[in-house]
Design a protein around this motif. Structure first.
Motif, mmCIF file in Angstrom:
data_model
loop_
_atom_site.group_PDB
_atom_site.id
_atom_site.type_symbol
_atom_site.label_atom_id
_atom_site.label_comp_id
_atom_site.label_asym_id
_atom_site.label_seq_id
_atom_site.Cartn_x
_atom_site.Cartn_y
_atom_site.Cartn_z
ATOM 1 N N ASP A 187 0.814 -1.228 0.000
ATOM 2 C CA ASP A 187 0.000 0.000 0.000
ATOM 3 C C ASP A 187 0.843 1.272 0.000
ATOM 4 N N ILE A 195 2.747 2.417 1.928
ATOM 5 C CA ILE A 195 3.029 2.998 3.245
ATOM 6 C C ILE A 195 3.606 1.995 4.240
ATOM 7 N N GLU A 255 -10.658 -4.008 -0.348
ATOM 8 C CA GLU A 255 -9.343 -3.675 -0.892
ATOM 9 C C GLU A 255 -8.864 -4.839 -1.765
ATOM 10 N N HIS A 274 -9.771 -0.450 7.736
ATOM 11 C CA HIS A 274 -9.393 0.930 7.571
ATOM 12 C C HIS A 274 -10.017 1.600 6.344
ATOM 13 N N TRP A 275 -11.018 0.994 5.763
ATOM 14 C CA TRP A 275 -11.763 1.599 4.653
ATOM 15 C C TRP A 275 -13.221 1.732 5.107
ATOM 16 N N ILE A 302 -1.783 1.225 9.752
ATOM 17 C CA ILE A 302 -3.069 1.013 9.077
ATOM 18 C C ILE A 302 -4.243 1.430 9.968
HETATM 19 C C1 LIG Z 1 -3.963 2.373 3.052
HETATM 20 C C2 LIG Z 1 -4.930 3.035 2.127
HETATM 21 C C3 LIG Z 1 -5.601 4.170 2.507
HETATM 22 C C4 LIG Z 1 -6.484 4.819 1.648
HETATM 23 N N1 LIG Z 1 -7.090 5.952 2.053
HETATM 24 C C5 LIG Z 1 -7.923 6.598 1.198
HETATM 25 C C6 LIG Z 1 -8.566 7.806 1.603
HETATM 26 O O1 LIG Z 1 -8.397 8.301 2.722
HETATM 27 N N2 LIG Z 1 -9.394 8.415 0.738
HETATM 28 C C7 LIG Z 1 -9.595 7.926 -0.517
HETATM 29 O O2 LIG Z 1 -10.312 8.543 -1.290
HETATM 30 N N3 LIG Z 1 -9.035 6.762 -0.912
HETATM 31 C C8 LIG Z 1 -8.201 6.091 -0.085
HETATM 32 N N4 LIG Z 1 -7.616 4.908 -0.479
HETATM 33 C C9 LIG Z 1 -8.019 4.283 -1.758
HETATM 34 C C10 LIG Z 1 -7.057 4.507 -2.913
HETATM 35 O O3 LIG Z 1 -6.925 5.885 -3.222
HETATM 36 C C11 LIG Z 1 -7.585 3.725 -4.112
HETATM 37 O O4 LIG Z 1 -7.521 2.365 -3.809
HETATM 38 C C12 LIG Z 1 -6.862 4.020 -5.401
HETATM 39 O O5 LIG Z 1 -7.598 3.436 -6.459
HETATM 40 C C13 LIG Z 1 -5.453 3.453 -5.422
HETATM 41 O O6 LIG Z 1 -4.819 3.898 -6.610
HETATM 42 P P1 LIG Z 1 -3.536 3.173 -7.170
HETATM 43 O O7 LIG Z 1 -4.025 1.936 -7.822
HETATM 44 O O8 LIG Z 1 -2.959 4.165 -8.154
HETATM 45 O O9 LIG Z 1 -2.646 2.904 -6.016
HETATM 46 C C14 LIG Z 1 -6.723 4.281 0.366
HETATM 47 C C15 LIG Z 1 -6.054 3.130 -0.013
HETATM 48 C C16 LIG Z 1 -5.166 2.512 0.834
HETATM 49 C C17 LIG Z 1 -4.467 1.302 0.359
#
Ligand SMILES: Cc1cc2nc3c(=O)[nH]c(=O)nc-3n(C[C@H](O)[C@H](O)[C@H](O)COP(=O)(O)O)c2cc1C
Ligand code: FES
Ligand SMILES: [Fe+2]
Ligand SMILES: [Fe+2]
Lengths: 414, 95
Positions: free
Chosen positions: A29, A31, A87, A155-156, A204
Motif C-alpha cells: 500500500d 506505506i 481492498e 481501515h476503509w 493502518i
Molecule cells: C492504506 C490506504 C488508505 C487509503 N485511504 C484513502 C482515503 O483516505 N481516501 C480515498 O479517497 N481513498 C483512499 N484509499 C483508496 C485509494 O486511493 C484507491 O484504492 C486508489 O484506487 C489506489 O490507486 P492506485 O491503484 O494508483 O494505487 C486508500 C487506499 C489505501 C491502500
C-alpha cells in the motif's frame, strides 16, 4: 516444518484457511514495509446446508486460492460469499469466484456496494445476488451461523467483521492482522511476530483510533476461541491478548496525566528569534486561561515525526514558521505530512510567524491544516520582521483566543 | 431565527444551530466520525444514520434520494453534506 503446498489448512472442524502466502512482498500500500512478506487469508465455513467463503486473495494469487478452495468444497456447494473488505488484496479473486459460483449470495457491509461498483468498473457487472448486512444480521449455513459486525473505517469505509458464534471464531478482516508470512500459520507456531502486529496497527489502524474503539465495543463481549484476520497469523492461542492490546493502543493516554485539562501545543521554528518571540507570547497569552495546559516546542529540536504522538493526544496546536523563500520551512511540512498516521479531525489548528516582505507561510499552513480537517477558527497572525510591543500583545491575544476556543464548547462560529 | 439541537451520538456532543444548517457545517468541528468525500451529494461517503428526529430534517432532494438509492442505503439514512436541520432535536451518527 514449513510447507506451502496448495492444501487448505483446517483451523477448526469444518473451518479452513484457503488463502495464499506472498513471501516476496516487501512494500504494501505504498506505506508499509514487510520483513518476510504477508499472507492473504481467506476462509471457508461448512454448515449442513451450505458453505461460505470469507474473503479472497490478491488477484495474482488467485491460483493458490482456488486450488485450496477446491480441496475443501465444490463451487456448487457455495451458498454465501462474505466480503469483509474490498481492498484488492482481499477482493482480487472475487469476480472469478462469482463466475465459478454464480449462485452464491454476496454479503457485504452497507458501505460497500458503491465501492464494489467502482472496483469492478470495467469488465465485470455487479453480482446478481448481493445483500448489504450490518450488526444484527446473520446467515444460517445449517448449524453454523455467521453474524456480521458493522465496523467501518478499519481501515476503509466498507470494512466489517464476521463472527461464527457456534465455534467462537471472529473473521476480523484487516483488524488484528499483520504483514507477516509464515506457512506455519498459527500464532503459537510462527514465533515472535509482535513487531509486525504493532507496526501494522501503527500504520493502518491508528488513524482510525475512534473507530477501532467502537469496533472493540462490539468485539470484546464475544466468546472467542480464535481470531482469524485477513493477514498474518491465525490467533488461536490467547486471542484475547491481541484484543486487549488493540484496546490499549486505541485508548487516549493522557486522560490521567491531563486530569481533565485541555492541551494546547505551540510549535515554532525561528532563524533570528522573531517567530520564537511570537511563540513565547502566544504561550503566555494562552496560559492566562484556566483549564488548559500549554507546552512550547522548537521544531528544530527533534525529528518532526516525534511530535505526532503529542499531537494525537492534544486538543489543539499552533504552528509558527517564518516565511523563507516564499514558503513555510521544511520541518513544518514534514510534521504536517506525518499527521496522516493519526486522526486529527476536529482538533484545533492555528498558524503564526514572522516574515520579511511577502509572508506566504502562515496562509499556506492554515490552508494545509484545513485540508487535514483541523478546525482553524482563529485566523493566523503575521508580524513583519521583529515584533513590536503592540504586536507581542496581539500574539498574547491570539494565544488567549486559542485557549478560550479550546476551553468552551464548540460553536457554529468556530 | 428557529434553532435546532443536533447530537452527534458517536462523540456525544450536542449543539444548538440555526435552522437551515447542514450537518456537514458542524460535524467536523466537533470531531464526529462522519467522513466526507465530494461534499456535494454525489459520493455517499458521508452516509449518516438518523437515530431520531428524522422529521426535523428537510426532506431529501430528488438527487439525494437517487444517491441514497444507488448506494443501497438502509432506511433512516441521510447524506450529512446535504441534510439540513429545521428545528427540534435530532440525533445522528456515522453509518
Ligand atoms: C492504506 C490506504 C488508505 C487509503 N485511504 C484513502 C482515503 O483516505 N481516501 C480515498 O479517497 N481513498 C483512499 N484509499 C483508496 C485509494 O486511493 C484507491 O484504492 C486508489 O484506487 C489506489 O490507486 P492506485 O491503484 O494508483 O494505487 C486508500 C487506499 C489505501 C491502500
Ligand atoms: S460527501 Fe459526497 S455525498 Fe456527501
Ligand atoms: Fe486493507
Ligand atoms: Fe488487507
Amino acid at each position: 516444518m514449513v510447507s506451502s503446498s496448495s492444501r487448505a489448512i483446517e483451523i477448526a472442524p469444518g473451518i479452513h484457511w484457503v488463502g495464499a502466502f506472498d513471501s516476496d512482498l516487501r512494500s504494501f500500500d505504498l506505506i508499509l514495509r514487510t520483513a518476510n512478506g504477508t499472507s492473504y487469508n481467506a476462509y471457508t465455513v461448512r454448515g449442513e446446508t451450505g458453505v461460505a467463503v470469507i474473503d479472497t486473495v490478491k488477484e495474482s494469487f488467485a491460483g493458490d486460492f482456488f486450488a485450496r478452495l477446491e480441496s475443501v468444497c465444490n463451487y456448487g456447494e457455495i451458498t454465501t460469499v462474505v466480503v469483509n473488505h474490498l481492498e484488492p488484496d482481499h477482493s482480487g479473486a472475487l469476480p472469478e469466484l462469482l463466475r465459478r459460483a454464480p449462485q452464491a449470495e454476496v454479503c457485504l457491509s452497507i458501505r460497500a456496494p458503491l465501492m464494489l461498483k467502482a472496483l469492478l468498473r470495467s469488465a465485470e457487472t455487479m453480482p446478481r445476488g448481493f445483500r448489504t448486512v450490518t450488526t444484527g444480521d446473520s446467515v444460517d449455513l445449517g448449524g453454523r451461523t455467521l453474524a456480521f459486525l458493522h465496523t467501518p473505517y478499519l481501515h476503509w469505509p466498507d470494512t466489517q467483521c464476521t463472527y461464527l458464534g457456534e465455534l467462537g471464531i471472529l473473521f476480523s478482516g484487516d483488524v488484528f492482522g499483520c504483514h507477516f508470512c509464515d506457512p506455519r500459520l498459527f500464532n503459537d507456531r510462527v514465533g515472535d511476530f509482535r513487531f509486525s502486529f504493532e507496526y501494522y496497527y501503527g500504520h493502518i489502524m491508528r488513524p482510525f483510533r475512534t473507530h477501532v474503539a467502537k469496533a472493540l465495543d462490539l468485539i470484546e463481549p464475544l466468546d472467542l476461541s480464535i481470531v482469524a484476520p485477513a493477514h498474518g497469523p491465525v490467533l488461536r492461542h490467547g486471542p484475547r491478548d491481541y484484543i486487549k492490546r488493540y484496546r490499549e493502543l486505541a485508548t487516549a493516554r493522557l486522560i490521567n496525566e491531563a486530569g481533565g485539562e485541555k492541551t494546547l501545543l505551540v510549535f515554532y521554528l525561528s532563524a533570528y528569534g522573531n517567530t520564537r518571540r511570537m511563540a513565547d507570547a502566544v504561550r503566555a497569552g494562552a496560559e492566562t486561561v484556566d483549564g488548559l495546559r500549554v507546552s512550547l516546542y522548537d521544531l528544530e529540536g527533534v525529528e518532526p515525526s516525534s511530535f505526532v504522538d503529542l499531537i494525537e493526544e492534544a486538543d489543539g496546536f499552533a504552528l509558527g514558521s517564518p516565511t523563507i523563500n516564499g514558503d513555510g520551512v521544511k520541518p513544518v511540512w514534514d510534521l504536517l505530512s506525518s499527521l496522516t498516521a493519526i486522526g486529527v479531525t476536529g482538533k484545533l489548528g492555528a498558524a503564526f510567524g514572522s516574515y520579511g516582505w511577502s509572508g506566504e507561510a502562515v496562509e499556506m499552513i492554515e490552508h494545509r491544516l484545513r485540508g487535514l480537517k483541523f478546525r482553524v477558527p482563529v485566523s493566523g497572525l503575521k508580524v513583519k520582521l521583529a515584533p513590536t510591543d503592540a504586536e507581542l500583545t496581539q500574539c498574547r491575544d491570539f494565544g488567549r483566543q486559542l485557549a478560550e476556543t479550546l476551553t468552551r464548547p464548540v460553536s457554529l462560529n468556530d | 431565527m428557529p434553532k435546532a439541537k443536533v447530537t452527534f451520538a458517536d462523540v456525544d456532543v450536542t449543539l444548538t444551530v440555526p435552522a437551515g444548517t447542514r450537518l456537514i457545517e458542524v460535524s467536523e468541528k466537533v470531531g464526529a466520525g462522519i467522513t466526507y468525500g465530494c461534499r456535494e451529494g454525489e459520493c455517499a461517503t458521508c452516509l449518516t444514520k438518523v437515530v431520531s428526529g428524522a422529521e426535523h430534517l428537510a426532506a431529501p432532494s430528488v438527487l439525494e434520494d437517487q444517491v441514497l438509492k444507488d448506494s443501497f442505503a438502509p432506511r433512516g439514512h441521510r447524506l450529512a453534506c446535504q441534510a439540513q436541520v429545521l428545528g427540534g432535536e435530532i440525533v445522528v451518527k456515522p453509518a
